[in-house]
Design a protein around this motif. Structure first.
Motif, PDB file in Angstrom:
ATOM      1  N   ASP A  64       0.877  -1.169   0.000  1.00 49.91           N
ATOM      2  CA  ASP A  64       0.000   0.000   0.000  1.00 49.91           C
ATOM      3  C   ASP A  64       0.917   1.223   0.000  1.00 49.91           C
ATOM      4  OD1 ASP A  64      -1.661   2.122   0.520  1.00 49.91           O
ATOM      5  OD2 ASP A  64      -2.784   1.125   2.098  1.00 49.91           O
ATOM      6  N   LEU A  65       1.009   1.890  -1.152  1.00 48.39           N
ATOM      7  CA  LEU A  65       1.965   2.993  -1.275  1.00 48.39           C
ATOM      8  C   LEU A  65       1.696   4.111  -0.272  1.00 48.39           C
ATOM      9  CD1 LEU A  65       2.311   3.109  -5.150  1.00 48.39           C
ATOM     10  CD2 LEU A  65       4.133   2.591  -3.504  1.00 48.39           C
ATOM     11  N   ALA A  66       0.434   4.345   0.037  1.00 44.17           N
ATOM     12  CA  ALA A  66       0.109   5.412   0.982  1.00 44.17           C
ATOM     13  C   ALA A  66       0.566   5.086   2.390  1.00 44.17           C
ATOM     14  CB  ALA A  66      -1.387   5.688   0.965  1.00 44.17           C
ATOM     15  N   VAL A 145       8.625  -4.099 -13.541  1.00 45.89           N
ATOM     16  CA  VAL A 145       7.908  -3.769 -14.765  1.00 45.89           C
ATOM     17  C   VAL A 145       6.829  -2.739 -14.457  1.00 45.89           C
ATOM     18  CG1 VAL A 145       6.425  -4.684 -16.595  1.00 45.89           C
ATOM     19  CG2 VAL A 145       8.345  -6.056 -15.730  1.00 45.89           C
ATOM     20  N   ALA A 146       6.728  -1.709 -15.308  1.00 42.89           N
ATOM     21  CA  ALA A 146       5.736  -0.654 -15.128  1.00 42.89           C
ATOM     22  C   ALA A 146       4.778  -0.619 -16.312  1.00 42.89           C
ATOM     23  CB  ALA A 146       6.426   0.699 -14.973  1.00 42.89           C
ATOM     24  N   LEU A 147       3.487  -0.535 -15.998  1.00 45.62           N
ATOM     25  CA  LEU A 147       2.442  -0.367 -17.007  1.00 45.62           C
ATOM     26  C   LEU A 147       1.439   0.633 -16.444  1.00 45.62           C
ATOM     27  CD1 LEU A 147       1.793  -4.082 -18.021  1.00 45.62           C
ATOM     28  CD2 LEU A 147       2.872  -2.341 -19.445  1.00 45.62           C
ATOM     29  N   GLY A 148       1.343   1.822 -17.049  1.00 44.31           N
ATOM     30  CA  GLY A 148       0.463   2.839 -16.493  1.00 44.31           C
ATOM     31  C   GLY A 148       0.853   3.154 -15.065  1.00 44.31           C
ATOM     32  N   ALA A 178       4.970   9.699  -8.427  1.00 44.46           N
ATOM     33  CA  ALA A 178       4.696   9.677  -9.860  1.00 44.46           C
ATOM     34  C   ALA A 178       3.257   9.289 -10.179  1.00 44.46           C
ATOM     35  CB  ALA A 178       5.647   8.706 -10.558  1.00 44.46           C
ATOM     36  N   GLY A 179       2.444   9.064  -9.158  1.00 48.84           N
ATOM     37  CA  GLY A 179       1.041   8.767  -9.385  1.00 48.84           C
ATOM     38  C   GLY A 179       0.700   7.306  -9.578  1.00 48.84           C
ATOM     39  N   VAL A 213      -3.449   0.120 -14.603  1.00 52.23           N
ATOM     40  CA  VAL A 213      -2.817   0.127 -15.919  1.00 52.23           C
ATOM     41  C   VAL A 213      -3.451   1.155 -16.846  1.00 52.23           C
ATOM     42  CG1 VAL A 213      -2.062  -2.272 -15.751  1.00 52.23           C
ATOM     43  CG2 VAL A 213      -4.269  -1.744 -16.806  1.00 52.23           C
ATOM     44  N   ALA A 214      -4.653   1.619 -16.524  1.00 49.17           N
ATOM     45  CA  ALA A 214      -5.324   2.622 -17.345  1.00 49.17           C
ATOM     46  C   ALA A 214      -4.864   4.041 -17.030  1.00 49.17           C
ATOM     47  CB  ALA A 214      -6.847   2.525 -17.152  1.00 49.17           C
ATOM     48  N   LEU A 215      -4.081   4.221 -15.976  1.00 46.32           N
ATOM     49  CA  LEU A 215      -3.631   5.563 -15.582  1.00 46.32           C
ATOM     50  C   LEU A 215      -2.518   6.059 -16.492  1.00 46.32           C
ATOM     51  CD1 LEU A 215      -3.566   5.109 -11.694  1.00 46.32           C
ATOM     52  CD2 LEU A 215      -5.272   6.367 -13.047  1.00 46.32           C
TER      53      LEU A 215
END
Length: 219
Positions: A64-66, A145-148, A178-179, A213-215
């Motif tokens: 949980d990044l937050a 690996v990064a996707l969106g 980075a969101g 992934v849609a971001l």
């Protein structure tokens, strides 16, 4: 339930709810860029090369990044100025470091085929690394690996105490800024749990994955 055999030329994966109890979903295929991206978009990742095995465990471990927990001692250690942190400055060296034998990890799943596949992903802008340097010496790192707005952490390594943990904390801070909204760590370990890794049901993971992934986030 039988394990699905992937068609050598078709990219589609079977529904993840067909995975076995241990998470094994399918066998076969290859580690090509299109297949790897298709896998990550659907909550699947490879774990062996010969043969290639594809997994989708339930539950799934995520950060949980937050609420990511960075121990104060690591913050203090970084502020001492001994270490320098970079991003995407030495991806091949980081994945090579992750593939090295280490005490308690004499064998690794990161074979030459995995190194080649993820280095190709990096060249195409889909795989990334965080490096920790002591002077001009690479002493730790992490890649994934990064996707969106989704990041799948793959492996990390250290050559001096706490270097991999510093890389993990730096990565989490960067993703948050980075969101990114989903930081996947696949299967929790005692170390990742100390930083806040939690298990969530696969259905919840897939829901969050689709949204992430849609971001329009960029590493």
């Amino acid at each position: 339930m039988k394990v699905s055999l992937l068609h050598p030329r078709e990219l589609a994966f079977p529904p993840v709810d067909q995975a076995q109890r241990d998470g094994l979903l399918a066998v076969g295929g290859d580690l090509s860029i299109p297949r790897l991206l298709e896998a990550y978009r659907h909550g699947v990742f490879p774990w062996t090369e010969d043969p290639v095995t594809w997994w989708s465990p339930d539950p799934r471990a995520v950060f949980d990044l937050a609420a990511f927990h960075t121990p104060k001692r690591l913050v203090q250690k970084f502020r001492q100025g001994r270490f320098r942190i970079t991003r995407d400055a030495a991806f091949p060296a980081v994945i090579a470091g992750c593939a090295e034998p280490a005490p308690g990890r004499e064998e690794t799943w990161i074979t030459p085929g995995f190194v080649a596949a993820y280095t190709a992903l990096h060249r195409e802008g889909h795989a990334h690394s965080v490096e920790v340097w002591e002077g001009e010496t690479l002493v730790g790192g992490i890649y994934g690996v990064a996707l969106g707005g989704f990041f799948a952490g793959e492996s990390m390594f250290h050559r001096v105490t706490d270097a991999s943990k510093l890389a993990l904390c730096a990565l989490a801070a960067h993703l948050r800024g980075a969101g990114f909204t989903l930081f996947d760590t696949q299967v929790a370990t005692p170390i990742t749990r100390t930083f806040g890794a939690v298990d969530i049901p696969r259905k919840e993971y897939l829901r969050r994955l689709e949204a992430a992934v849609a971001l329009p986030a960029r590493f």
